[in-house]
Design an enzyme around this catalytic site. Structure first.
Site: not given
Length: 467
Positions: A249-250
């Site tokens: 998600c980063s």
């Protein structure tokens, strides 16, 4: 033919976990909690088991790649163990004589953890270690594709528990392929819920009636301004974007580049392994199928992704990711959202102020509260982002994927779950860490009175505004 009642099955698992947790707490000590956490950590970090879990994860989910998952399993767990090594989670953890308050660490109880298919080994391991460190039991509910990896992980953990004399009932999972019904019951009867993954699960967690720690969606945007070291920025963005095929998600989903360095930065990206696509319709026509991300593209190796997008004849051989020039932002412009692939949207900004405005618009559309990045040598600009953007983290001159969830070169706690604050509809704005798995009982003693006069409080106000 006898069939197992799925609800009764979940209730029996949680009851077993509760029994094990009570004994764990009753006979607890810092040494016992630390030993349990170490056993779970070694279960995933032992090289052969780590490799097996990484291979199994890729084979069964079809997401990511084995070498990067091996790295993730190792580094995320090693970093977490560094973070918790000297943390006090048993007995008296703070004794403030002046305030007259003594704090005693207490477990939460039974943790219910819902984990995604993108990290079916590293994420449950992280939650399990944090839970054990603080004296809890934990029941994991993996995504259907993540079940085989989770089963193997728990098998390794239980083997280590047997060696260490620890009750295997402390770490369990919902068996089978899982169902919304079984997960919902786990959410309802646990003492604390930890959810990483789909926003549907996050919403269910927050409405279950059980205290919840759930995290928001990622859609990272990074700014490259005119003061940046362009080649260093390009290499970091490439390393971050391609790691584990952008399952994190980063992972950067968009970059916003200031016009005066746009062409030079495009060259730096090309040297790092990208192919610049100037017609975004060539990507959008294949990246989304009937409004959803194409499964043949999600978290795939570059060659497979490029083939699925029909661009093999248009990009250089050896291309590692695609940079796609685009302008639109919002629901009608899917490139402005999360893509879970080696596809990076590129926006051109007139200047830094315009770059901030574009970033804010993207984050408001999707990913609010998670994190943004900036590549710049102007030390004042990260503060501008921190004040202007609805975000919990501003990552400065770093490879975003490695920095956001904790790094050996920054002070963020190692985690695979990033809270997004009220911007992302979350109860926390920090990286999920061991402190969230512990509560305290306060002993409160009487101290000398500390009662102010009205003048102490209001003198300044009265001087400006009158009584």
């Amino acid at each position: 033919m006898n069939t197992v009642d799925p609800i009764a099955e979940v209730e029996a698992i949680v009851a077993r976990a509760r029994e094990a947790q009570r004994a764990f707490e009753k006979h607890g000590s810092q040494e016992l909690y630390d030993r349990a956490a170490q056993a779970a950590a070694w279960a995933i970090m032992e090289p052969e088991r780590n490799k097996h879990l990484a291979q199994l994860a890729v084979e069964t989910t079809g997401l990511g790649n084995v070498p990067d998952k091996v790295t993730k399993n190792h580094r995320k767990t090693l970093g977490l163990m560094r973070d918790i090594k000297d943390a006090k989670t048993y007995g008296i953890v703070n004794d403030d004589k002046e305030a007259g308050i003594t704090e005693i660490a207490r477990p939460v109880g039974v943790i219910g953890a819902v984990v995604p298919s993108t990290n079916p080994g590293a994420t449950p391991a992280n939650n399990i270690i944090n839970a054990l460190k603080c004296g809890n039991a934990i029941v994991v509910s993996p995504s259907p594709k993540g079940v085989p990896t989770c089963e193997a992980l728990l098998g390794f953990i239980h083997a280590e528990f047997d060696k260490a004399g620890i009750d295997c009932g402390l770490v369990q999972m919902i068996p089978g392929r899982g169902s919304k019904e079984k997960t919902q019951r786990l959410l309802e009867i646990s003492d604390l819920i930890v959810v990483t993954g789909s926003q549907n699960n996050v919403k269910r967690a927050y409405t279950s009636g059980t205290p919840a720690l759930a995290v928001g969606a990622g859609n990272v945007v990074s700014i490259v301004d005119e003061t940046a070291d362009l080649m260093a920025a390009a290499k970091k963005i490439k390393a971050s974007k391609t790691f584990d095929n952008a399952t994190s998600c980063s992972s950067e989903n968009a970059i916003v580049v200031v016009d005066s360095v746009y062409d030079a930065f495009a060259d730096a990206l090309a040297a790092s392994g990208d192919a610049l696509i100037t017609d975004d319709t060539k990507v959008t026509s294949q990246l989304w199928v009937k409004g959803t991300l194409n499964p043949r593209v999600i978290a795939q190796d570059a060659e497979k992704m490029i083939e699925a997008l029909g661009l093999a004849s248009e990009v250089p051989k050896g291309t590692e990711f695609l940079a796609v020039e685009t302008k639109g932002i919002g629901p009608k412009h899917p490139l402005s959202g999360e893509k879970l692939s080696r596809v990076l949207s590129v926006y051109r900004a007139k200047d830094f102020n315009d770059a901030v405005a574009i970033t804010k618009k993207i984050q408001t559309h999707q990913g609010a509260g998670h994190s943004v990045g900036i590549h710049s040598s102007d030390e004042g600009r990260p503060l501008i982002l921190a004040k202007e953007i609805p975000t919990s983290r501003v990552i400065v001159n770093q490879a975003h994927t490695f920095a956001t969830g904790g790094s050996f070169t920054n002070g963020m706690p190692f985690s695979l779950s990033m809270g997004c604050g009220s911007w992302g509809g979350n109860s926390i704005d920090t990286n999920l860490n061991w402190r969230h798995f512990m509560q305290t009982t306060k002993i409160v003693r009487e101290i000398p009175a500390n009662e102010p006069t009205l003048d102490d409080i209001f003198a300044g106000y009265w001087a400006r505004s009158g009584k």
